[in-house]
Design an enzyme around this catalytic site. Sequence first.
Site, PDB file in Angstrom:
ATOM      1  N   LYS A  65      53.736  25.092  34.752  1.00  0.00           N
ATOM      2  CA  LYS A  65      54.928  24.247  34.629  1.00  0.00           C
ATOM      3  C   LYS A  65      56.209  25.047  34.898  1.00  0.00           C
ATOM      4  O   LYS A  65      56.306  26.228  34.558  1.00  0.00           O
ATOM      5  CB  LYS A  65      54.954  23.649  33.216  1.00  0.00           C
ATOM      6  CG  LYS A  65      56.082  22.665  32.948  1.00  0.00           C
ATOM      7  CD  LYS A  65      55.953  22.133  31.529  1.00  0.00           C
ATOM      8  CE  LYS A  65      57.058  21.132  31.195  1.00  0.00           C
ATOM      9  NZ  LYS A  65      56.881  20.565  29.835  1.00  0.00           N
ATOM     10  N   LEU A  90      64.059  18.643  30.851  1.00  0.00           N
ATOM     11  CA  LEU A  90      62.791  18.450  30.137  1.00  0.00           C
ATOM     12  C   LEU A  90      62.851  17.313  29.131  1.00  0.00           C
ATOM     13  O   LEU A  90      61.816  16.931  28.571  1.00  0.00           O
ATOM     14  CB  LEU A  90      62.338  19.726  29.401  1.00  0.00           C
ATOM     15  CG  LEU A  90      62.199  21.007  30.214  1.00  0.00           C
ATOM     16  CD1 LEU A  90      61.748  22.157  29.305  1.00  0.00           C
ATOM     17  CD2 LEU A  90      61.222  20.840  31.359  1.00  0.00           C
ATOM     18  N   SER A  93      57.274  15.804  29.982  1.00  0.00           N
ATOM     19  CA  SER A  93      57.931  16.553  31.032  1.00  0.00           C
ATOM     20  C   SER A  93      56.987  17.369  31.911  1.00  0.00           C
ATOM     21  O   SER A  93      57.397  17.922  32.932  1.00  0.00           O
ATOM     22  CB  SER A  93      58.978  17.481  30.419  1.00  0.00           C
ATOM     23  OG  SER A  93      58.387  18.404  29.519  1.00  0.00           O
ATOM     24  N   SER A  94      55.696  17.464  31.547  1.00  0.00           N
ATOM     25  CA  SER A  94      54.735  18.199  32.374  1.00  0.00           C
ATOM     26  C   SER A  94      54.156  17.273  33.442  1.00  0.00           C
ATOM     27  O   SER A  94      52.947  17.268  33.701  1.00  0.00           O
ATOM     28  CB  SER A  94      53.613  18.773  31.497  1.00  0.00           C
ATOM     29  OG  SER A  94      54.127  19.507  30.409  1.00  0.00           O
ATOM     30  N   ILE A 115      57.257  19.020  23.429  1.00  0.00           N
ATOM     31  CA  ILE A 115      58.190  18.938  22.302  1.00  0.00           C
ATOM     32  C   ILE A 115      58.275  17.524  21.745  1.00  0.00           C
ATOM     33  O   ILE A 115      58.863  17.291  20.692  1.00  0.00           O
ATOM     34  CB  ILE A 115      59.596  19.436  22.701  1.00  0.00           C
ATOM     35  CG1 ILE A 115      60.480  19.647  21.465  1.00  0.00           C
ATOM     36  CG2 ILE A 115      60.245  18.471  23.683  1.00  0.00           C
ATOM     37  CD1 ILE A 115      61.837  20.235  21.761  1.00  0.00           C
ATOM     38  N   GLY A 116      57.671  16.558  22.444  1.00  0.00           N
ATOM     39  CA  GLY A 116      57.691  15.187  21.950  1.00  0.00           C
ATOM     40  C   GLY A 116      56.592  14.338  22.564  1.00  0.00           C
ATOM     41  O   GLY A 116      56.569  13.123  22.400  1.00  0.00           O
ATOM     42  N   GLY A 117      55.721  15.038  23.318  1.00  0.00           N
ATOM     43  CA  GLY A 117      54.652  14.344  24.027  1.00  0.00           C
ATOM     44  C   GLY A 117      54.513  14.828  25.459  1.00  0.00           C
ATOM     45  O   GLY A 117      53.819  14.220  26.270  1.00  0.00           O
ATOM     46  N   SER A 118      55.167  15.940  25.797  1.00  0.00           N
ATOM     47  CA  SER A 118      55.313  16.369  27.188  1.00  0.00           C
ATOM     48  C   SER A 118      54.030  16.843  27.848  1.00  0.00           C
ATOM     49  O   SER A 118      53.981  16.980  29.067  1.00  0.00           O
ATOM     50  CB  SER A 118      56.366  17.479  27.286  1.00  0.00           C
ATOM     51  OG  SER A 118      57.632  16.981  26.940  1.00  0.00           O
TER      52      SER A 118
END
Length: 575
Positions: free
Chosen positions: A138, A187, A213-214, A234-237
């Site tokens: 990433k 991100l 974000s990934s 960090i929140g589901g990335s």
Amino acid sequence: MTTSEAALVSAFLGCSVATLLLLKWRRRRQVHDKIEKARSRREGAFQQMERAAQRFQEQNPNHQPEPILSLSLPELCQQLGDGSLTPESVFYTYVDKALKVTADVNCIIDYIENESQLRHMNSEGKKGLLYGVPISIKDSINCKGYDSTLGFAKRLFQPAAEDAVIVQVLKHQGAIPFVKTNIPQSLLNYDCSNPIFGSTVNPLNPTKSPGGSSGGEGALIKSGGSILGIGTDIGGSIRIPSAFCGICGLKTTSNRISKKGIVSSMAGQKGAFVGLGPMARDVDSLALCLKAVLCKKMFHLDPTVPPLPFNEQVYTSSGPLRIGYHVTNSYSMPSPSMTRAVLETKELLEINGHVLVPFEPHHMAHFMNYLVTASLFGDAGATVLQSFEDEPVDPYLRIPMLLLKIPYWMRRILSWIIRPKSIRQSRALSNLKERSIKELWKCHSEIEEYCREFTEQWKRLELDVLLCPAIGPAFKSGFAGKLKEVVSNTILYNYLDFPAGVVPVTTVTKEDEEELKNFKGHFNDLGDKLFAKAVKESVGLPVAIQCVALPWQEELCLRFMKEVEKLTREKSRKQ
């Protein structure tokens, strides 16, 4: 003031305004030129990939890439280890495939040239667990000599001085990083678009997002251009793009894998814990990657990481599990296909001897509207806004950036105006303000208490693991920035710092699509209506469920994921 003096003042002000406008234009021009230079450099990298793959094919006219691409990661590692395949044949196979994939979905941002590592591997005797495996990385994970842009022009042409610890460990285990992948600007979005490299699309449907974000990782792996990737969450990335694209992904406990060399968009915030993790086509690949990185090399490079090697006994255990489950968290209603996915998985697990126990996360409205907003944006978004200074803003982020820029009193008025139509967004907006140190400490204290109560509820029910919704199916591109409330299903486990992974279990049916027409959600507000629009027209797209375990129990989480994967595949073969 005389007429001549007034004229002088007027001329001075006019010149000042003109100078400011000229300076602003020059800054924009410089940013534009920088972005064009970066795009040109990327095209050069793609040409280098093409030449390298073509040269290998010419030197090896009998090379057949299809058998290599069809192998699972464990199978590939076995054949590389016993010499049936060479690292060069695998490397250039994936270089060629990744280049073809990115032409369709735009998921790669740079080529990591590693011919010297390949030559060195041929001369050394020791082989690591990932010997010869090409791995995608990433954007935000530092690779020596390459940018970690986060989608910002200001970060272009600033190559990392050294590899992140995770990259060093992967290399130590014989893996070969070969490409860096695309991300959303900053991100802080679960779409995948930025002003430098543009939008990545879902390989299963170009009108849909691959998640973020990934997102570059998810699109590349699903398309067969990478067999293993590393993301951050960090929140589901990790989990959202894995779910949107129909692959497996695991977010680890925040310090199970070293974060040294990971570039953060919100350095210093202590509410949501960032977890690293692997993304791959199946659960065994995730487990093999985790086993490889949880080694003495990582513990030596980063002494802050607890020296906990992979527990193979837990992962391969086969006893019945006591599994908590919920279909909704009473804050964000899942889509009909997601509801069906959770319930069908629950029934499948029960049929095969596992005990399923209802488990409902409490106080989710307070958690999302206050605790998340107050902790992530305790500075009223000043840190995020600073990142965007003199930067073009990605179209998918214009509304969130506008909300951060307007003064608090205006946000309060806007919150009051939208309350009848969007109660969740209204409450979150009214809490988006700068906090004093005392207020922030109070918020952190409340988060700790929330986590304690959640864990106590888990222990009272004597749970091993938790089955719950992920997010999906894939959203139409551009909707993610308008739907922050649905991340409640994933960001909760960043605050709790629990390991969590996703496994695809079904696909959207015509019946799911028909049922979506009557979707009201919990609030029947603007957010629920936008959600229904975001997930519509998804027949055939994958739907994944989420598997969760207590902190430091990644092996148990993976064991549960493996059980879900196995039972789902068995059911599919019988149908």
